[in-house]
Structure formats: structure tokens, C-alpha cells
Scaffold this active site. Sequence first.
Site, PDB file in Angstrom:
ATOM      1  N   HIS A 164       0.831  -1.212   0.000  1.00 26.21           N
ATOM      2  CA  HIS A 164       0.000   0.000   0.000  1.00 26.21           C
ATOM      3  C   HIS A 164       0.857   1.249   0.000  1.00 26.21           C
ATOM      4  CE1 HIS A 164      -3.244  -2.821   1.361  1.00 26.21           C
ATOM      5  NE2 HIS A 164      -3.902  -2.070   0.509  1.00 26.21           N
ATOM      6  N   ASN A 165       1.526   1.459  -1.144  1.00 26.94           N
ATOM      7  CA  ASN A 165       2.434   2.607  -1.296  1.00 26.94           C
ATOM      8  C   ASN A 165       2.029   3.406  -2.526  1.00 26.94           C
ATOM      9  OD1 ASN A 165       3.488   1.143  -3.566  1.00 26.94           O
ATOM     10  ND2 ASN A 165       4.660  -0.105  -2.122  1.00 26.94           N
ATOM     11  N   LEU A 166       2.830   4.396  -2.881  1.00 31.01           N
ATOM     12  CA  LEU A 166       2.438   5.316  -3.960  1.00 31.01           C
ATOM     13  C   LEU A 166       2.308   4.615  -5.313  1.00 31.01           C
ATOM     14  CD1 LEU A 166       5.069   6.315  -5.955  1.00 31.01           C
ATOM     15  CD2 LEU A 166       5.780   7.275  -3.779  1.00 31.01           C
ATOM     16  N   VAL A 167       3.017   3.492  -5.478  1.00 32.10           N
ATOM     17  CA  VAL A 167       2.924   2.761  -6.758  1.00 32.10           C
ATOM     18  C   VAL A 167       1.525   2.165  -6.897  1.00 32.10           C
ATOM     19  CG1 VAL A 167       4.042   1.048  -8.242  1.00 32.10           C
ATOM     20  CG2 VAL A 167       5.372   2.208  -6.475  1.00 32.10           C
ATOM     21  N   HIS A 168       0.976   1.687  -5.764  1.00 31.49           N
ATOM     22  CA  HIS A 168      -0.400   1.157  -5.784  1.00 31.49           C
ATOM     23  C   HIS A 168      -1.385   2.275  -6.128  1.00 31.49           C
ATOM     24  CE1 HIS A 168      -4.064  -0.930  -4.662  1.00 31.49           C
ATOM     25  NE2 HIS A 168      -4.313  -0.049  -3.695  1.00 31.49           N
ATOM     26  N   ASP A 205      -5.804   5.313  -0.899  1.00 32.04           N
ATOM     27  CA  ASP A 205      -5.095   4.635   0.207  1.00 32.04           C
ATOM     28  C   ASP A 205      -4.061   5.554   0.857  1.00 32.04           C
ATOM     29  OD1 ASP A 205      -5.109   1.227  -1.106  1.00 32.04           O
ATOM     30  OD2 ASP A 205      -6.281   2.150   0.498  1.00 32.04           O
ATOM     31  N   ASP A 311      -9.112  -1.313  -7.752  1.00 31.70           N
ATOM     32  CA  ASP A 311      -8.369  -1.494  -6.504  1.00 31.70           C
ATOM     33  C   ASP A 311      -7.961  -2.955  -6.286  1.00 31.70           C
ATOM     34  OD1 ASP A 311      -9.044  -0.713  -2.992  1.00 31.70           O
ATOM     35  OD2 ASP A 311      -7.218  -0.638  -4.183  1.00 31.70           O
TER      36      ASP A 311
HETATM   37  N1  LIG Z   1      -6.088 -12.321  -0.729  1.00 33.79           N
HETATM   38  C1  LIG Z   1      -5.850 -11.224  -1.470  1.00 33.79           C
HETATM   39  N2  LIG Z   1      -6.419 -10.051  -1.116  1.00 33.79           N
HETATM   40  C2  LIG Z   1      -6.147  -8.996  -1.914  1.00 33.79           C
HETATM   41  C3  LIG Z   1      -5.328  -9.068  -3.048  1.00 33.79           C
HETATM   42  N3  LIG Z   1      -5.256  -7.812  -3.619  1.00 33.79           N
HETATM   43  C4  LIG Z   1      -6.015  -7.011  -2.860  1.00 33.79           C
HETATM   44  N4  LIG Z   1      -6.546  -7.725  -1.843  1.00 33.79           N
HETATM   45  C5  LIG Z   1      -7.445  -7.237  -0.797  1.00 33.79           C
HETATM   46  O1  LIG Z   1      -8.214  -6.166  -1.338  1.00 33.79           O
HETATM   47  C6  LIG Z   1      -8.011  -5.004  -0.565  1.00 33.79           C
HETATM   48  C7  LIG Z   1      -8.044  -3.852  -1.529  1.00 33.79           C
HETATM   49  O2  LIG Z   1      -8.235  -2.677  -0.865  1.00 33.79           O
HETATM   50  P1  LIG Z   1      -7.055  -1.637  -0.576  1.00 33.79           P
HETATM   51  O3  LIG Z   1      -7.706  -0.305  -0.640  1.00 33.79           O
HETATM   52  O4  LIG Z   1      -6.563  -2.020   0.767  1.00 33.79           O
HETATM   53  O5  LIG Z   1      -5.999  -1.777  -1.633  1.00 33.79           O
HETATM   54  C8  LIG Z   1      -6.663  -5.192   0.114  1.00 33.79           C
HETATM   55  O6  LIG Z   1      -6.548  -4.494   1.320  1.00 33.79           O
HETATM   56  C9  LIG Z   1      -6.667  -6.686   0.383  1.00 33.79           C
HETATM   57  O7  LIG Z   1      -7.360  -6.958   1.562  1.00 33.79           O
HETATM   58  C10 LIG Z   1      -4.746 -10.324  -3.380  1.00 33.79           C
HETATM   59  O8  LIG Z   1      -4.006 -10.477  -4.372  1.00 33.79           O
HETATM   60  N5  LIG Z   1      -5.038 -11.355  -2.553  1.00 33.79           N
HETATM   61 MG   LIG Z   2      -7.935   0.950   0.839  1.00 38.48          MG
HETATM   62 ZN   LIG Z   3      -6.043   0.181  -2.615  1.00 40.69          ZN
END
Ligand SMILES: Nc1nc2c(ncn2[C@@H]2O[C@H](COP(=O)(O)O)[C@@H](O)[C@H]2O)c(=O)[nH]1
Ligand SMILES: [Mg+2]
Ligand SMILES: [Zn+2]
Length: 510
Positions: A164-168, A205, A311
Site C-alpha cells: 500500500h504505497n504510492l505505486v499502488h 489509500d 483497486d
Molecule cells: N487475498 C488477497 N487479497 C487482496 C489481493 N489484492 C487485494 N486484496 C485485498 O483487497 C483489498 C483492496 O483494498 P485496498 O484499498 O486495501 O488496496 C486489500 O486491502 C486486500 O485486503 C490479493 O491479491 N489477494
Molecule cells: Mg484501501
Molecule cells: Zn487500494
Amino acid sequence: MSCGRSEQRIQRLYDPRRLCDEDDELSEVEPDAVPTEVRDWLALTFTRSMTNVKRRGQEKPKFRSVAHAIRAGIMVDRMYRRLSSSAGLHVPPHVLLLLKNLDDWSFDVFEVNKAGDGHSLKYVGYELLQKYDLITKYKINSTMLDNFLLQMENGYSKYKNPYHNLVHGADVAQTVHYILSQSRLAHWLTDLEVFATIIAALIHDYEHTGTTNNFHIQTGSEFALLYNDRAVLENHHICASFQVMKHEDSNILAHLSREEYREFRTLVIEMVLATDMSFHFQQLKNMKNLLGMPENIDKPKALSLVLHCADISHPSKDWNLHSRWTDQLLEEFFRQGDREQELGLPFSPLCDRNSTLVAESQIGFIDFIVDPSFSVMTDMLDKILTPLQKDSKNMVNDVISEEVFEKKESKSTSTSSLHSSSSKGSKSTQGKYSFKTPWADCLLDNKSHWKDRAAKDAEERKRKATENQSNNCNSEVSSTTSSHQSKPDSKVVTSVSQDNKLPSEGKMGK
Ligand SMILES: Nc1nc2c(ncn2[C@@H]2O[C@H](COP(=O)(O)O)[C@@H](O)[C@H]2O)c(=O)[nH]1
Ligand SMILES: [Mg+2]
Ligand SMILES: [Zn+2]
């Protein structure tokens, strides 16, 4: 910027008086420091002393003209930089080249981040706002925009998260752009709605702590207390981002009217709150119900689903991107698990680095979360866009006609027409609107990668279990032999448990 003003700006850059006036600034420049061919080029290109080049070998061009030439060269570079991005941001040419792929589903944000010295969110953010002409439309001051995007990057970097960084943030914004532009949903939206959607994706995020909402709730964090255990992270992302957007140094919303600001803020809040995964099934259920009704889908709900899909979209991207995102996300989960262990808390799902079954959990995530989400979103796009396409085809006096389509399209994206239902991975049924759905093939491909991986992992676990058993067995035998004289009835364990699963294994990792 009006043409007249930009012409004036360029003339000012090249005003010979200006160059002469500043000649002294270069007086300390040693003419010999400039290689002959560079000097000739500079003299030939930026000075009126054409004869200098012809005189090569007879005498060096007069120092004054070289100094002029160098000054002019610097001016050209500055002018180019200014023109290479309407917002005044200097985008390095090699980054600009990578941003040409912004309209691709396989856009590699990691490549942009590497080439851009870790500023992918700033470059992708600028490029998107520019692509939809929003910088001009909302008179966004370039210094404010620069500060805003840098603040966003700082916030995303605050907790040094693997995932959960700027690339995301940049990746989700680019994915939202792909969906808006390739499906032409962008033409269904006002400029303000496009603006709100792109900003929502960029901030969604902001200052993520690298831990889940549940972790905040279980540990009674400040954020959990502040937001009463409800959408804890999402509320923070929104609140903190709007504080940045309201700050005098980064107020990118300064020129929105009161009504525009209200509409913008309402949309961004709804979209980012909808990225709370605990809302996922409710969101899909609501959208499926709406798809069965004759009424049009309301825009905030449609845009919220687009952002939510973006997302969780990396499992629907090329394997090289998806596997990298998975590694980063699982490392973030495992770090939370490490902290849960230190705190004496039970492991959250997928957070125990010693027993999580990654491949199986990814197959489950694709089957139960990502695939259904994209399927509902595709049906939603169909429902929204098919009537518009019919209308625009009839050229009836319609809100969106082909000219408007083309004009907006040339503004927002340079990709080919979407009506090529023959193109790979495109969704089209008789009389329905057709657009590309590259996610479908990627999901199938990635699932088969994970199935292969799951089989190999199971083999490896079985081998280890057998190895452990035989080690245990050997140590049992040796200790039994030595103590056999005393205890003749100890049982030596020789078989692995029936289902070949290690005792700590649960379904899908937890
Ligand atoms: N088991 C997995 N969970 C995943 C994956 N990619 C994302 N996620 C879940 O979705 C949320 C997305 O919300 P965010 O705003 O937090 O990005 C993330 O938190 C995970 O809980 C995955 O590849 N596998
Ligand atoms: Mg989020
Ligand atoms: Zn996200």
C-alpha cells in the site's frame, strides 16, 4: 493558456536583447570548454553568426556569440520542458516515453516508478489530469498541483508499506483511466465526475498504515477510536487527503465553485468509502439488483464499482505484474502477522508467514472476489453504454453524439475504436455495446499459474512431512531402543495423517 499569451511567452524567451543583456552571466564560461561540434551546433542553431561554422579551422567564433548560443540552448531546453507538460512539471523524456503506454491494460507502473526515481504517482497523476484536460478546465495552479501530488507521495510512503504505497495509488489511477477510456464510460461523465474519479483513485489509500481495519479495531488504534471502528482506514484516507487539498500550498480545488466543490467531495467520499472490502459483497449485490431494474445506474454507484474493481485489479493483469503485487501484499500481511504474534493476538487470515497457503488463497481471491466483481462491472458497462451507443448511432439530438464522442475521445485517449468486437478479449453480444475486456484472459491465465503453483507447493509439503516423519521415526526408534529395556509398549508414529495436511494448515491458509 491562450495562443497569443504563449507566443508572447516564447518571444520573451528569445528576445535577442534579453540574450545580450544576460550575456555577462556567461562571461565566466570558458569558450574552449564547449567542444567544437557542440559550439558549431549552438552557433549555427541559436545565433545569427552562420558564417562561424564556415570559418571552422580559420578562427573560433567570437566568444560573445558562443555565450549567446549557450544561453539560447538553455532557453530552448526550458521552453521544451514547459511545453512538455502543460502543468509546468518537467517529465524526463524517458518517463514521457513510458507514459505513452498509459492507455494499455498491461501498463507497467513499476517501470515508470523505476524510471521516475520513485515518483510514479506524481507522473501518472499529472499525465491523467492533463489527458482529460482537467488542469486547464479547473485552472489548477501548477505549483499547487506539484505540491499536492508530492504530499500524496509522502503520505503513501509514511509507513514504508511493501504494497500500500504510492505505486499502488498510481496503478489504481491508471487502471481507472483504462476502464473509463477504453469502455468510453468517460463520455457518460461530466468533467467534474472524471476529475473526482481520478482524484479518488489517486488518494484512495493515502497514509495507509500497512495493516487492516480489523487490526486497527483489535488494537484499539487512534484511527479506530476516531472513526468508531467503521471503515477506519478509508475514512482516514479521505479526511487526510482533503486536508491536503484544502491547504493553501496544495489547494488544487481553489477554482471550483461552491456547488462544484460539494459535488466533487460527495463523489470522492462515496467512491473511497466503497473501497472498504467489508462492503464488497453488499456492493455487488446492490449492483446486480440495479442491473435487473429498468432505471439507469446512478453515477456514484457506477464509479464506486469501477474504483473498487481497479483497486483489486492486479490479479487480472499480466502475470509478471500480478505475481509481483502478490509478493508485496503477502509480505505486508506477514508483517502484520508478526506484530499480532508479538501482541499475543491470533493471526489474521493470510498473515501467518509460516502456514499461509499463498497459491490456494489467490485462487480463492480470484474465484470469489475478483472474477465476480469484473463480471458485474462488465454487465454494468453494457447496461450504461449500449443505449448511449444506439442513440449516438441514430445521431438523434442526443447528449452525446459521435462528434462529441470523437472530440472527447481525442482529448481523453488516443486508442483505437472500441467497436472492434473481433479484438481479443472484447465483450460483445448482438446489438450490445462492445469494448475490450482484457481482464478476462488474464484472470484465466493467472488462475492456471496459481494451480500449477498450488500443486508444486502441495508436493513440497508432502515431501517435508514425510521427511519430518522419518526423522521423528528415527529419533523415536533410537530413543525407544535405548529405553526399551524399561518401556516395551511406546508406539512409533510412521504414517502421515490421512489428508496429508500439516496440523497447522487450515482452509485457504487460515
Ligand atoms: N487475498 C488477497 N487479497 C487482496 C489481493 N489484492 C487485494 N486484496 C485485498 O483487497 C483489498 C483492496 O483494498 P485496498 O484499498 O486495501 O488496496 C486489500 O486491502 C486486500 O485486503 C490479493 O491479491 N489477494
Ligand atoms: Mg484501501
Ligand atoms: Zn487500494
